[in-house]
Design an enzyme around this catalytic site. Sequence first.
Site, short mmCIF file in Angstrom:
data_model
loop_
_atom_site.label_atom_id
_atom_site.label_comp_id
_atom_site.label_asym_id
_atom_site.label_seq_id
_atom_site.Cartn_x
_atom_site.Cartn_y
_atom_site.Cartn_z
N THR A 121 67.84 56.69 49.90
CA THR A 121 69.11 56.12 50.34
C THR A 121 69.87 55.68 49.09
OG1 THR A 121 68.06 55.38 52.37
CG2 THR A 121 70.16 54.33 51.78
N GLU A 149 67.43 60.29 55.13
CA GLU A 149 66.28 60.30 56.04
C GLU A 149 66.43 59.17 57.06
OE1 GLU A 149 63.81 62.51 56.47
OE2 GLU A 149 63.62 61.18 58.19
N LYS A 205 74.03 57.32 56.29
CA LYS A 205 72.76 56.57 56.26
C LYS A 205 73.01 55.06 56.27
CE LYS A 205 68.57 55.44 55.85
NZ LYS A 205 67.67 55.52 56.98
N CYS A 261 64.21 48.76 54.34
CA CYS A 261 65.52 49.42 54.47
C CYS A 261 66.65 48.49 54.91
CB CYS A 261 65.41 50.60 55.42
SG CYS A 261 64.39 51.91 54.74
N LYS A 264 67.93 45.59 52.45
CA LYS A 264 68.54 46.05 51.20
C LYS A 264 69.74 46.95 51.45
CE LYS A 264 65.99 50.31 50.02
NZ LYS A 264 67.02 51.30 50.27
N LYS A 322 56.86 45.37 61.13
CA LYS A 322 56.88 45.85 62.51
C LYS A 322 55.54 46.52 62.81
CE LYS A 322 59.01 50.35 61.79
NZ LYS A 322 59.99 51.27 62.31
N1 LIG Z 1 60.59 53.57 54.21
C1 LIG Z 1 61.45 53.99 55.12
O1 LIG Z 1 61.26 53.79 56.32
C2 LIG Z 1 62.69 54.74 54.70
C3 LIG Z 1 63.43 55.44 55.68
C4 LIG Z 1 64.56 56.13 55.28
C5 LIG Z 1 64.95 56.13 53.95
N2 LIG Z 1 64.25 55.44 53.03
C6 LIG Z 1 64.66 55.50 51.62
O2 LIG Z 1 63.81 56.42 50.95
C7 LIG Z 1 63.59 55.99 49.60
C8 LIG Z 1 62.09 55.84 49.36
O3 LIG Z 1 61.62 54.82 50.19
P1 LIG Z 1 60.06 54.57 50.39
O4 LIG Z 1 59.91 53.56 51.46
O5 LIG Z 1 59.35 55.87 50.51
O6 LIG Z 1 59.72 53.90 48.97
P2 LIG Z 1 58.28 53.67 48.33
O7 LIG Z 1 58.42 52.51 47.44
O8 LIG Z 1 57.24 53.68 49.40
O9 LIG Z 1 58.04 54.99 47.46
C9 LIG Z 1 58.73 55.27 46.29
C10 LIG Z 1 57.78 56.03 45.38
O10 LIG Z 1 58.51 56.46 44.24
C11 LIG Z 1 57.63 56.40 43.13
N3 LIG Z 1 58.38 56.43 41.87
C12 LIG Z 1 59.11 55.46 41.30
N4 LIG Z 1 59.61 55.88 40.12
C13 LIG Z 1 59.21 57.15 39.99
C14 LIG Z 1 59.40 58.12 38.96
N5 LIG Z 1 60.11 57.85 37.86
N6 LIG Z 1 58.83 59.33 39.11
C15 LIG Z 1 58.09 59.61 40.23
N7 LIG Z 1 57.88 58.72 41.22
C16 LIG Z 1 58.43 57.52 41.09
C17 LIG Z 1 56.88 55.10 43.36
O11 LIG Z 1 55.68 55.06 42.59
C18 LIG Z 1 56.62 55.18 44.86
O12 LIG Z 1 55.40 55.82 45.16
C19 LIG Z 1 64.40 54.71 49.44
O13 LIG Z 1 65.66 55.02 48.93
C20 LIG Z 1 64.52 54.20 50.87
O14 LIG Z 1 65.66 53.40 51.04
C21 LIG Z 1 63.11 54.76 53.37
#
Ligand SMILES: NC(=O)c1ccc[n+]([C@@H]2O[C@H](COP(=O)([O-])OP(=O)(O)OC[C@H]3O[C@@H](n4cnc5c(N)ncnc54)[C@H](O)[C@@H]3O)[C@@H](O)[C@H]2O)c1
Length: 436
Positions: A121, A149, A205, A261, A264, A322
């Site tokens: 996002t 997503e 999003k 999400c 933030k 949740k």
């Molecule tokens: N979690 C959700 O339900 C959800 C749903 C929709 C969208 N999003 C969005 O998706 C994105 C990811 O969210 P998430 O919950 O999966 O985050 P997360 O923190 O679970 O995963 C992020 C991953 O990125 C890795 N990372 C960080 N820097 C990196 C780099 N330089 N190279 C490679 N990997 C690196 C971290 O080690 C981590 O494993 C965010 O922007 C979030 O807002 C999340």
Amino acid sequence: MKIAVIGTGYVGLVTGTCFADSGNDVTCVDIDQAKIERLNRGEIPIYEPGLEEMVRENQAAERLHFTTDLVAAVAPASMIYLAIGTPQSDDGAANLSALWVVVDSIAPHLRQDAVVVTKSTVPVGTCSKIFARLKEHTGRDCDVASNPEFLKEGSAIEDFMRPDRVVVGVRREEVGDALHELYKPFLRTEKPFLIMSPESAEMTKYVANALLSTKISFINEMANLCERMGGDINDVRRGIGHDSRIGFAFLFPGVGYGGSCFPKDVRALVKMAEEYDVEPRIMLAVDEVNEKQKRVMIEKIGAQFSRNLRGKTVAVWGLAFKPRTDDIREAPALVLIDWLLTAGAKIQVHDPEAMENVRALYGEKITYCAKPMEALNGADALAIMTEWGDYQRPEFKEMFQRMRSPVIFDGRNLYEPWTMERLGFKYHSIGRPAVG
Ligand SMILES: NC(=O)c1ccc[n+]([C@@H]2O[C@H](COP(=O)([O-])OP(=O)(O)OC[C@H]3O[C@@H](n4cnc5c(N)ncnc54)[C@H](O)[C@@H]3O)[C@@H](O)[C@H]2O)c1
């Protein structure tokens, strides 16, 4: 298709696994070496129902790979998905520092025909900025698309495999076609594939999360009013939800929204609006109401014990933000635990999946119980913070016997007040009169 997914967290791991499951060759990359080692041993670093089996199957079929070697993953890929975390900065804006590190690192290694897709996002305009940054590095126009997503932790696989819609933001029709091809296996039930500009996709999003957060803060405000005025929010909820213009989704009162999400993303939207000199009054109120709601249990428990918790034992059921996830980011339970610790209470917690994550934060300052009932031993009060299935139909008589005083603060309205009163509990819930 050969796909690289960068960032192997809640979103990247699900995305990579689902794309592999539909026949693509996917390599998931992360900088967290321990995480990649665990995945290569067949261990799943997060709890997400159904994910473990799917990762194993696709690893065994050699369609799903895990590595820390960014270049090796990106160089052969035709699609590079960015699923890196974009957490909140101190000023509320989305922190894109990890994203820029990745963009700079992949630029020299991109195939001529590669498409870079943001799954993270990201603020409106980020795709354009990535395009400009890649052009600086490579001297050519690289394709950059947005594909936000909408999955929900706890039902992420189901949401990804059968999405309500897929949104992509592209500048060229061919890129839209390539993404449509990738998503066809997930859209067999004729759910829409929506093509728009990257800016509209990025905004979609934020607007989705902003509206869902608004519904939660709205119903919480109404619940608090009911409590003061003598109504029962559950009856009111039923009274409005059957109106087809309103519906029931996301209108459950509780202890405020948490997670990685909503908090933030609402704040990032506020920041974006302010940058464009627009006062985001609704979003500011949504965030403020939510912050207050996260303290609603503190107010209730504090009042019950005349603000003196020293020497009291409080059981907490539910730590994840949740049910069906181990994610504790911005979880309301943590706000309560922090306060209880400061107030000198003894804390006994249970959660089916999130206890290890909580232990990493609090260590032995609190007691972790393998079973919900264990947490009640000698407790002066129980606070229910997450509506896990495990807590829906407990053995009330056993609860009564185990507790030192049978006082329940139900932050999720799991039980009927009149039943609790009949069983001899003092029962506080959200937006309904306290009984007992
Ligand atoms: N979690 C959700 O339900 C959800 C749903 C929709 C969208 N999003 C969005 O998706 C994105 C990811 O969210 P998430 O919950 O999966 O985050 P997360 O923190 O679970 O995963 C992020 C991953 O990125 C890795 N990372 C960080 N820097 C990196 C780099 N330089 N190279 C490679 N990997 C690196 C971290 O080690 C981590 O494993 C965010 O922007 C979030 O807002 C999340």
